[in-house]
Design a protein around this motif. Structure first.
Motif, mmCIF file in Angstrom:
data_model
loop_
_atom_site.group_PDB
_atom_site.id
_atom_site.type_symbol
_atom_site.label_atom_id
_atom_site.label_comp_id
_atom_site.label_asym_id
_atom_site.label_seq_id
_atom_site.Cartn_x
_atom_site.Cartn_y
_atom_site.Cartn_z
ATOM 1 N N GLY A 1 25.797 -12.296 34.920
ATOM 2 C CA GLY A 1 25.901 -11.123 35.770
ATOM 3 C C GLY A 1 26.075 -9.865 34.937
ATOM 4 O O GLY A 1 26.856 -9.845 33.986
ATOM 5 N N THR A 2 25.352 -8.827 35.297
ATOM 6 C CA THR A 2 25.408 -7.565 34.534
ATOM 7 C C THR A 2 25.823 -6.380 35.393
ATOM 8 O O THR A 2 25.840 -5.243 34.911
ATOM 9 C CB THR A 2 24.034 -7.252 33.906
ATOM 10 O OG1 THR A 2 23.025 -7.188 34.924
ATOM 11 C CG2 THR A 2 23.654 -8.320 32.888
ATOM 12 N N GLN A 3 26.163 -6.621 36.660
ATOM 13 C CA GLN A 3 26.576 -5.555 37.564
ATOM 14 C C GLN A 3 27.710 -6.046 38.448
ATOM 15 O O GLN A 3 27.863 -7.245 38.683
ATOM 16 C CB GLN A 3 25.404 -5.106 38.458
ATOM 17 C CG GLN A 3 24.227 -4.478 37.727
ATOM 18 C CD GLN A 3 24.558 -3.086 37.186
ATOM 19 O OE1 GLN A 3 25.478 -2.423 37.679
ATOM 20 N NE2 GLN A 3 23.810 -2.647 36.180
ATOM 21 N N GLY A 4 28.509 -5.118 38.952
ATOM 22 C CA GLY A 4 29.527 -5.440 39.937
ATOM 23 C C GLY A 4 30.793 -6.030 39.348
ATOM 24 O O GLY A 4 30.948 -6.138 38.119
ATOM 25 N N MET B 1 30.752 -8.880 36.699
ATOM 26 C CA MET B 1 29.986 -8.565 35.488
ATOM 27 C C MET B 1 30.530 -9.322 34.281
ATOM 28 O O MET B 1 31.729 -9.333 34.013
ATOM 29 C CB MET B 1 30.049 -7.055 35.244
ATOM 30 C CG MET B 1 29.362 -6.566 34.009
ATOM 31 S SD MET B 1 29.502 -4.769 33.916
ATOM 32 C CE MET B 1 28.696 -4.441 32.347
ATOM 33 N N ILE B 2 29.640 -9.969 33.550
ATOM 34 C CA ILE B 2 30.041 -10.785 32.402
ATOM 35 C C ILE B 2 29.618 -10.148 31.087
ATOM 36 O O ILE B 2 30.284 -10.302 30.059
ATOM 37 C CB ILE B 2 29.443 -12.202 32.547
ATOM 38 C CG1 ILE B 2 30.066 -12.891 33.768
ATOM 39 C CG2 ILE B 2 29.677 -13.033 31.293
ATOM 40 C CD1 ILE B 2 29.387 -14.140 34.198
ATOM 41 N N VAL B 3 28.514 -9.416 31.112
ATOM 42 C CA VAL B 3 28.038 -8.694 29.940
ATOM 43 C C VAL B 3 27.245 -7.499 30.444
ATOM 44 O O VAL B 3 26.712 -7.507 31.565
ATOM 45 C CB VAL B 3 27.159 -9.606 29.047
ATOM 46 C CG1 VAL B 3 25.864 -9.973 29.743
ATOM 47 C CG2 VAL B 3 26.887 -8.977 27.687
ATOM 48 N N SER B 4 27.174 -6.433 29.649
ATOM 49 C CA SER B 4 26.444 -5.236 30.075
ATOM 50 C C SER B 4 24.940 -5.426 29.884
ATOM 51 O O SER B 4 24.488 -6.404 29.275
ATOM 52 C CB SER B 4 26.924 -4.016 29.280
ATOM 53 O OG SER B 4 26.480 -4.097 27.931
ATOM 54 N N VAL C 1 37.275 -9.179 24.675
ATOM 55 C CA VAL C 1 36.479 -9.596 25.842
ATOM 56 C C VAL C 1 36.696 -8.579 26.972
ATOM 57 O O VAL C 1 37.525 -8.784 27.859
ATOM 58 C CB VAL C 1 36.870 -11.018 26.294
ATOM 59 C CG1 VAL C 1 36.256 -12.060 25.395
ATOM 60 C CG2 VAL C 1 38.396 -11.183 26.296
ATOM 61 N N PRO C 2 35.951 -7.486 26.977
ATOM 62 C CA PRO C 2 36.191 -6.418 27.947
ATOM 63 C C PRO C 2 35.913 -6.794 29.398
ATOM 64 O O PRO C 2 36.434 -6.145 30.314
ATOM 65 C CB PRO C 2 35.240 -5.312 27.483
ATOM 66 C CG PRO C 2 34.171 -6.015 26.709
ATOM 67 C CD PRO C 2 34.852 -7.161 26.042
ATOM 68 N N TYR C 3 35.117 -7.822 29.647
ATOM 69 C CA TYR C 3 34.750 -8.155 31.024
ATOM 70 C C TYR C 3 35.318 -9.500 31.496
ATOM 71 O O TYR C 3 35.365 -9.755 32.705
ATOM 72 C CB TYR C 3 33.224 -8.210 31.176
ATOM 73 C CG TYR C 3 32.501 -7.026 30.592
ATOM 74 C CD1 TYR C 3 32.595 -5.768 31.176
ATOM 75 C CD2 TYR C 3 31.716 -7.156 29.443
ATOM 76 C CE1 TYR C 3 31.936 -4.675 30.642
ATOM 77 C CE2 TYR C 3 31.053 -6.080 28.897
ATOM 78 C CZ TYR C 3 31.168 -4.836 29.496
ATOM 79 O OH TYR C 3 30.514 -3.758 28.961
ATOM 80 N N LYS D 1 38.306 -11.190 31.703
ATOM 81 C CA LYS D 1 39.468 -11.348 32.565
ATOM 82 C C LYS D 1 39.213 -10.828 33.972
ATOM 83 O O LYS D 1 39.578 -11.481 34.969
ATOM 84 C CB LYS D 1 40.679 -10.637 31.938
ATOM 85 C CG LYS D 1 41.154 -11.281 30.642
ATOM 86 C CD LYS D 1 42.378 -10.572 30.089
ATOM 87 C CE LYS D 1 42.849 -11.244 28.805
ATOM 88 N NZ LYS D 1 44.034 -10.568 28.223
ATOM 89 N N LYS D 2 38.560 -9.662 34.072
ATOM 90 C CA LYS D 2 38.271 -9.106 35.387
ATOM 91 C C LYS D 2 37.300 -9.993 36.155
ATOM 92 O O LYS D 2 37.478 -10.255 37.349
ATOM 93 C CB LYS D 2 37.698 -7.691 35.238
ATOM 94 C CG LYS D 2 37.396 -7.013 36.565
ATOM 95 C CD LYS D 2 36.844 -5.613 36.359
ATOM 96 C CE LYS D 2 36.514 -4.964 37.701
ATOM 97 N NZ LYS D 2 35.959 -3.596 37.528
ATOM 98 N N ALA D 3 36.265 -10.462 35.470
ATOM 99 C CA ALA D 3 35.275 -11.318 36.120
ATOM 100 C C ALA D 3 35.907 -12.640 36.544
ATOM 101 O O ALA D 3 35.634 -13.150 37.639
ATOM 102 C CB ALA D 3 34.099 -11.569 35.184
ATOM 103 N N SER D 4 36.772 -13.198 35.696
ATOM 104 C CA SER D 4 37.429 -14.468 36.033
ATOM 105 C C SER D 4 38.288 -14.317 37.281
ATOM 106 O O SER D 4 38.291 -15.195 38.157
ATOM 107 C CB SER D 4 38.280 -14.954 34.859
ATOM 108 O OG SER D 4 37.472 -15.263 33.733
ATOM 109 N N ARG D 5 39.019 -13.210 37.379
ATOM 110 C CA ARG D 5 39.839 -12.969 38.572
ATOM 111 C C ARG D 5 38.970 -12.827 39.818
ATOM 112 O O ARG D 5 39.322 -13.319 40.903
ATOM 113 C CB ARG D 5 40.702 -11.716 38.383
ATOM 114 C CG ARG D 5 41.863 -11.893 37.421
ATOM 115 C CD ARG D 5 42.848 -10.748 37.552
ATOM 116 N NE ARG D 5 42.233 -9.473 37.215
ATOM 117 C CZ ARG D 5 42.245 -8.923 36.004
ATOM 118 N NH1 ARG D 5 42.859 -9.569 35.004
ATOM 119 N NH2 ARG D 5 41.675 -7.764 35.777
ATOM 120 N N PHE D 6 37.821 -12.170 39.671
ATOM 121 C CA PHE D 6 36.918 -11.987 40.801
ATOM 122 C C PHE D 6 36.396 -13.328 41.309
ATOM 123 O O PHE D 6 36.452 -13.623 42.511
ATOM 124 C CB PHE D 6 35.754 -11.083 40.396
ATOM 125 C CG PHE D 6 34.658 -11.011 41.417
ATOM 126 C CD1 PHE D 6 34.836 -10.305 42.602
ATOM 127 C CD2 PHE D 6 33.443 -11.649 41.201
ATOM 128 C CE1 PHE D 6 33.824 -10.244 43.554
ATOM 129 C CE2 PHE D 6 32.424 -11.588 42.140
ATOM 130 C CZ PHE D 6 32.615 -10.883 43.325
#
Length: 331
Positions: free
Chosen positions: A19-22, A25-28, A46-48, A50-55
């Motif tokens: 995933g690259t949006q929303g 998002m896992i990578v830009s 890992v900038p994305y 933790k947020k993606a895992s929570r989502f």
């Protein structure tokens, strides 16, 4: 629970890239930016993640509450973000298939097995499985490991010690098939004193589920086993040891510890300590004489050091698939 009239369903996710949006998002989209690796996770770069895992964990929780199973079919030469999405299958009991392409034989066979039918022409799957565990007062339930979520129903046989998903004696599985297994762990209650020699401890499993034809079915299984003194009657304990079940359970615990603690070397050290304790308890040997060591025949297969925590030359998506060991049985 059944008064909510939840109807089972399957959601199939076919993934060809990360995933690259929303919020998931896992990578830009910037091709200069590589997807996270084990080394990046160790450095917390890992900038994305933790947020993606929570989502995705939030989505998995919502799906589990509604009795919906999520299957993930990932087909790509590169990572697709299975690590971040792992809770979608872990919480709902879905399948996770990792292949190089959707046209491969591996993917086709795995997909067809999902829709296997019995002799009546019915799909081999049930939905909204509710498993309740009852036991005699000497036994306390410490938890469960498998494709389930807790229903937070704490009875008198629930232990304060937790292993896996604990604090309850009732669990929900969004779906199940003939290969689905759930590991339930117990401890002998110290409050009840030493169990009486020659007496019996009993465990009852009450399973309710929605059959593929829409009907509700209930299955009750009751087991009783004699108590044995672990000191005076150690031979009776050894005779009842099931090495295949033990290996499967230790694999589940090891994967769960690796998932929660994220410390592979520590998990391997723990496995080694457990193996040493087992050898000391049931092995026959002369001190300072390694060649004299003997094990009973039903102890020859046991999980020791293995590749469960190894990550060398493996992507995070590849190692995430190992979480499916949490639902693997002995067959």
């Amino acid at each position: 629970w059944y008064q909510r009239r939840v109807r089972g369903a399957r959601v199939m996710l076919f993934v060809g890239g990360p995933g690259t949006q929303g919020p998931g998002m896992i990578v830009s989209e910037d091709l200069k930016e590589a997807i996270r690796s084990h080394h990046d996770i160790d450095k917390n770069d890992v900038p994305y993640m933790k947020k993606a895992s929570r989502f995705y964990e939030g989505l998995a929780t919502r799906a589990a509450k509604n009795g919906h199973t999520i299957d993930i079919f990932s087909a790509a030469l590169h990572q697709t973000g299975l690590h971040e999405m792992r809770h979608l299958t872990m919480f709902t009991g879905g399948h996770m298939v990792l292949a190089d392409a959707f046209a491969t034989t591996l993917f086709k066979q795995s997909y067809q097995m999902l829709f296997a039918k019995n002799e009546k022409g019915e799909h081999k799957m049930g939905f909204n499985v509710n498993v309740e565990v009852k036991s005699t007062r000497e036994l306390k339930v410490t938890g469960a490991l498998g494709p389930c979520v807790s229903l937070a129903r704490k009875g008198p046989n629930v232990s304060d010690t937790e292993l896996g998903i604990g604090g309850t004696n009732v669990w929900q599985l969004c779906s199940g098939d003939p290969t689905t297994t759930l590991a339930i762990f117990f401890e002998v209650s110290s409050q009840q004193g030493t169990p009486p020699a020659g007496g019996r401890g009993a465990v009852q499993f009450i399973s309710q589920y929605q059959h593929i034809n829409g009907t509700k079915r209930i299955r009750v299984t009751t087991l009783a086993r004699h108590w044995a003194d672990p000191v005076a009657n150690i031979q009776h304990v050894a005779a009842g040891f099931d090495q295949e079940v033990s290996a499967a359970l230790m694999a589940r615990i090891a994967v769960n510890r690796n998932e929660t603690d994220n410390d592979g070397p520590d998990v391997l050290r723990w496995l080694d300590r457990m193996l040493i304790r087992l050898c000391q308890k049931f092995g026959d040997f002369n001190k300072e004489d390694a060649g004299s060591f003997k094990f009973p025949d039903n102890f020859t297969l046991y999980l020791s050091s293995c590749s469960i925590s190894a990550v060398l030359s493996s992507s995070k998506s590849s190692t995430t698939v190992r979480t499916k060991l949490r639902i693997t049985g002995t067959s």
